[in-house]
Write a protein that holds these residues in place. Sequence first.
Motif, PDB file in Angstrom:
ATOM      1  N   UNK B 160     -21.022  14.771 -87.869  1.00 24.87           N
ATOM      2  CA  UNK B 160     -21.324  13.392 -87.479  1.00 24.87           C
ATOM      3  C   UNK B 160     -20.766  12.393 -88.467  1.00 24.87           C
ATOM      4  N   UNK B 161     -19.417  12.445 -88.693  1.00 26.73           N
ATOM      5  CA  UNK B 161     -18.850  11.544 -89.701  1.00 26.73           C
ATOM      6  C   UNK B 161     -18.887  10.105 -89.215  1.00 26.73           C
ATOM      7  N   UNK B 162     -18.951   9.175 -90.147  1.00 20.26           N
ATOM      8  CA  UNK B 162     -18.915   7.774 -89.754  1.00 20.26           C
ATOM      9  C   UNK B 162     -17.472   7.332 -89.577  1.00 20.26           C
ATOM     10  N   UNK B 163     -16.522   8.175 -90.042  1.00 17.59           N
ATOM     11  CA  UNK B 163     -15.105   7.815 -89.967  1.00 17.59           C
ATOM     12  C   UNK B 163     -14.301   9.002 -89.466  1.00 17.59           C
ATOM     13  N   UNK B 164     -13.479   8.762 -88.448  1.00 13.92           N
ATOM     14  CA  UNK B 164     -12.578   9.826 -87.982  1.00 13.92           C
ATOM     15  C   UNK B 164     -11.139   9.347 -88.150  1.00 13.92           C
ATOM     16  N   UNK B 165     -10.340  10.179 -88.803  1.00 15.50           N
ATOM     17  CA  UNK B 165      -8.931   9.852 -89.019  1.00 15.50           C
ATOM     18  C   UNK B 165      -8.098  10.854 -88.239  1.00 15.50           C
ATOM     19  N   UNK B 166      -7.073  10.358 -87.577  1.00 12.58           N
ATOM     20  CA  UNK B 166      -6.223  11.274 -86.816  1.00 12.58           C
ATOM     21  C   UNK B 166      -4.775  10.934 -87.068  1.00 12.58           C
ATOM     22  N   UNK B 167      -4.011  11.898 -87.511  1.00 10.01           N
ATOM     23  CA  UNK B 167      -2.601  11.684 -87.846  1.00 10.01           C
ATOM     24  C   UNK B 167      -1.739  12.241 -86.717  1.00 10.01           C
ATOM     25  N   UNK B 168      -1.164  11.399 -85.933  1.00  6.92           N
ATOM     26  CA  UNK B 168      -0.341  11.776 -84.789  1.00  6.92           C
ATOM     27  C   UNK B 168      -1.044  12.827 -83.927  1.00  6.92           C
ATOM     28  N   UNK B 169      -2.243  12.528 -83.471  1.00  8.82           N
ATOM     29  CA  UNK B 169      -2.999  13.561 -82.740  1.00  8.82           C
ATOM     30  C   UNK B 169      -2.363  13.906 -81.408  1.00  8.82           C
ATOM     31  N   UNK B 170      -1.501  13.050 -80.922  1.00 10.11           N
ATOM     32  CA  UNK B 170      -0.899  13.324 -79.615  1.00 10.11           C
ATOM     33  C   UNK B 170       0.562  13.685 -79.741  1.00 10.11           C
ATOM     34  N   UNK B 171       1.034  13.785 -80.963  1.00  8.34           N
ATOM     35  CA  UNK B 171       2.460  13.994 -81.217  1.00  8.34           C
ATOM     36  C   UNK B 171       3.011  15.263 -80.594  1.00  8.34           C
ATOM     37  N   UNK B 172       2.164  16.243 -80.407  1.00  4.69           N
ATOM     38  CA  UNK B 172       2.633  17.522 -79.892  1.00  4.69           C
ATOM     39  C   UNK B 172       2.132  17.798 -78.472  1.00  4.69           C
ATOM     40  N   UNK B 173       1.745  16.739 -77.783  1.00  5.75           N
ATOM     41  CA  UNK B 173       1.150  16.942 -76.462  1.00  5.75           C
ATOM     42  C   UNK B 173       1.940  16.189 -75.407  1.00  5.75           C
TER      43      UNK B 173
END
Lengths: 778, 224
Positions: B160-173
Amino acid sequence: MTTLWRKAIRDFWHERARTALVVLAIALGISAFAAVLSSYAILTRELDRGYLATNPASAVIRVDSIDDDLVNAILQNPEVSDAEPRRTISGQLKSGPVQWRNVMLFVVNDYGNIRVSKLVPEKGAWPPATGEILIERDAFQVAKASIGDAVIIKTANGVEQPLVISGSVHDVGQAQARMENIVYGYINLATLAQLGEDPYLNQLNILVAENRFDKDHIRRVVADVEEVIKSRGHEVRRTDIPTPGKHPHSDLTGILLLAMSSFGLFVLVLSGILVINLLTAMMASQVRQIGVMKAIGGTRWQIARIYFGQALFLGIAAVIVSVPLGILGSRALCRYMAMFLNFDINSFAVPLWVYLLVAVIGVAAPLIAAAYPVWSGTRAPVRVALSDFGLSQTTFGASAFDRALTRIGGTFSLIAFAIRNSFRRRARLALTLLTLAAGGLFFLSALNVRASMINTLDQLFGARKFDLTVSFVNSYEMEKIQRAINNTQGISKAEGWFATEASLEARRFNVVALPPDSQLQEFDIIEGRSLAPGDTDTIVVNNALASREPKMRAGETVMLRMGNAETTWRVVGVAREAFSPAVAYIPHSGMVNNLRLALDKSDPDAVSLVKADLDRNLEQEGVRARSSVSTADTRFAFDQHMLMIYVFLIVMSSIIGGVGGLGLMTTMSLNVFERRREMGVMRALGATPRIIWLMIVAEGVVIGVLSWTIAAILAWPISKAIGDFMVKIMFKSGLDFVFEPVGLLIWIAVSIGLSAAASFLPAWRASRVTVREALAYE
Amino acid sequence: MISLHQVSKSYETPAGKFSALRDIDLEIDRGEFVGVVGKSGSGKSTLLNMVAGIDRPSSGSVGVAGTAIHGLSENKLAVWRGRNVGFVFQFFQLLPTLTAAENVMLPMDFSKSFPFRERRKRALALLERVAVGAHADKLPATLSGGEQQRVAIARALANEPSLVLADEPTGNLDSVTATAILDLFRDMANQGTTVVIATHEADIARVIDRRIEISDGKIRPSSV
Ligand SMILES: Nc1ncnc2c1ncn2[C@@H]1O[C@H](COP(=O)(O)OP(=O)(O)O)[C@@H](O)[C@H]1O
Ligand SMILES: [Mg+2]
């Protein structure tokens, strides 16, 4: 179970073949260690138990004769708990038509009441009736007879008396009869009389009442006893105080086992190297996973625990495998040692502390080996682990060495490629080479030590030009003996010698008087000169005596006590004699008490015939032979002792070779695993599976040949050191070192075979991977 | 929630010093859904790494939810990250020998954030939430890229993090899957989680609250 443990287990399961290899290698190391450790525990316990159970004498005092009054007077001393009269007399025994063998006869008055240095009846009669003899169980092979046989016994007086072997006994306190090449026989006083000897006893086995393990105390008590004996008009001829509570061979056993256990530890260290290789590779292949785990909140320690968990698993699995193996090994070892020392093992029970120690060391060793790879593998900061930069995969071609390697072979060839490939993982290569080379080293050492031992014995026995030594009870004029010799067929040369004892400042050693121009004994002079014709007061000492007595140097003058006289001698030289006790050689004149004979033929049958013939002829001259020993028999006893060292080294090298092979297999499988993508590319470029297969086997063989080279270079100094060390332990003597070149040939064959076999499986697996699989692999 | 002050980052390269970020000042509020866009090599990942405490600034300060993370040790950072930040990677980065559910349980095991027994239940609930509940006991290699990324998102939410970081989460989709994944992030932000996504594709305007454009290590003033 948390996901961390699951990961640890599944990663191992994923690579189960390799995991099994490493477990097996560690198990080999632990088994060797466990076997030796439990043997040590069992043997020391059983040896001392068996020995102490016989109530061994604290001291043995030889006197002129013993009567009840003397025994009673001695027993008056409250410090003496027991004093038992015995007699030991040497003689000869014949079971077949010709062969006389040396026998040591133990005479006991009352077999029903032996309280000190007890004998254990084994088979047949107990006690021996008059006209019967019991034989020590290990001596039957020497006597070449069995229970129920009649044998002829004669002592120095020459009376040949047939006695019936009525049973066997176990005499724990005696050195193994086969090793000593002597028969131990047990008779009563009446039988002694039948042998034409005066039926009296002359040896007192004394047992002190208290402080039985305190040698100083025993010495004080024995001094009192000697006073009593002298005060009653008896003569004390000799007193021996053995190390209390210790079997005569227990020190030797301890040292041998110590040497073996250091070997066990060594194997364990080598198998630790496999753990290092395995985990280093695993950590390298999991950098990214480690980075991810850190990114989602794993601390370094939490992540390291996964891999330590794996090392722990390796250790536990190996311990489980090796406990039964170790127990089996220790049984074999104990049986062998028990046979060597002629004692019985009542229980093979391994004490708990051995299991605990083995478990602790077995579990700790892989953990310790894992420490560095795991700790450094979990060091990379998250960013570095996750980025495509940072993590420098070892790049080939950066160093001058790499570029030098690329010049090997000039144009591309499989071998040149294999050599380059094998050098890509330097640390792993070095560790793999270390284990393989160690196996080679021990193998080469075994052969070299064996060759050197044979060489040394050849030198020693080469200096002895006689085939037969006959000792007399008394001293005789040589003329008398010469007549007997002249009447005997088959003697080519004979010399009469005189053997006695002398002491320098109360320290005793043997003295041999021989013709200064002896044709039957050569000296390997290492200092000064040999005896020369015309010498009278000169003395040549052997190296054992020279190293014991610093005064015995060429050019020195020494005062020696022989019998009751003190005489002055000039030391003129030091002679090297391997495996010999301290001996001084002096020029002979006058009476002789032993005879050295060179024979026309020296095969055992010819020697026996001459022996028998000569015995008869000597008897006609009224000369009593006490013993006759052929040089070949003496040599045999030496060879038996040497065999042990040799067998030990060979067993050692095959175990280490096994670990080395497993190590190479692990290395090759790691190499292949890491290069899957590359192999996919090669396949895509048209390489056939066969080429891939050959390439990997060639790489393994390159490693094998490299390890052989290292072993070959180190073999000389290492085998010399090992040989000197082992011979020093067993014989307090050095070796005439020779190098066995055949060993190099055998080992290169073994190395190539072993490395080809070890890379076979990984190579086969690699060649089966399809291009798509190999390229897709992440 | 996030405040970067005068953050610079430079790397030592064989060719000399290279500045990947220069004097970045940035504030992001709680519950905001921010898209960091820019060309490849512009410094997006570096920026995200600063916020996640995966990398350290060469100078400047980084504060997240009141913690000055540039001063924490590697281990303290890991603990802090485990409890406060969820991270989603371009290549999913699921651990290959753990099942989907186990991958989701992993951060809980690291942080010991939920009672041992509840962890699996929670993991299954999270997988259900990102619509891959059916694959809970499968190994990552048997899942498609989109499914793997969903599992990775569930893993990011584990604590249950207060912060979510995503680095190119769709780059391979593929684009359909990418849209579905972006919707998941939108849901997250709607429920109050701060979300920062780095991408080089411009078509995320639909879901984000704020767009930060970065080039050559600097934030374009117009975008803030
Ligand atoms: N460890 C590193 N060493 C050297 N240069 C790096 C390193 N990491 C990133 N860079 C450089 O910093 C710049 C920014 O990188 P990055 O933040 O990964 O860009 P983006 O994610 O926007 O593609 C790039 O030019 C990259 O080459
Ligand atoms: Mg990036």
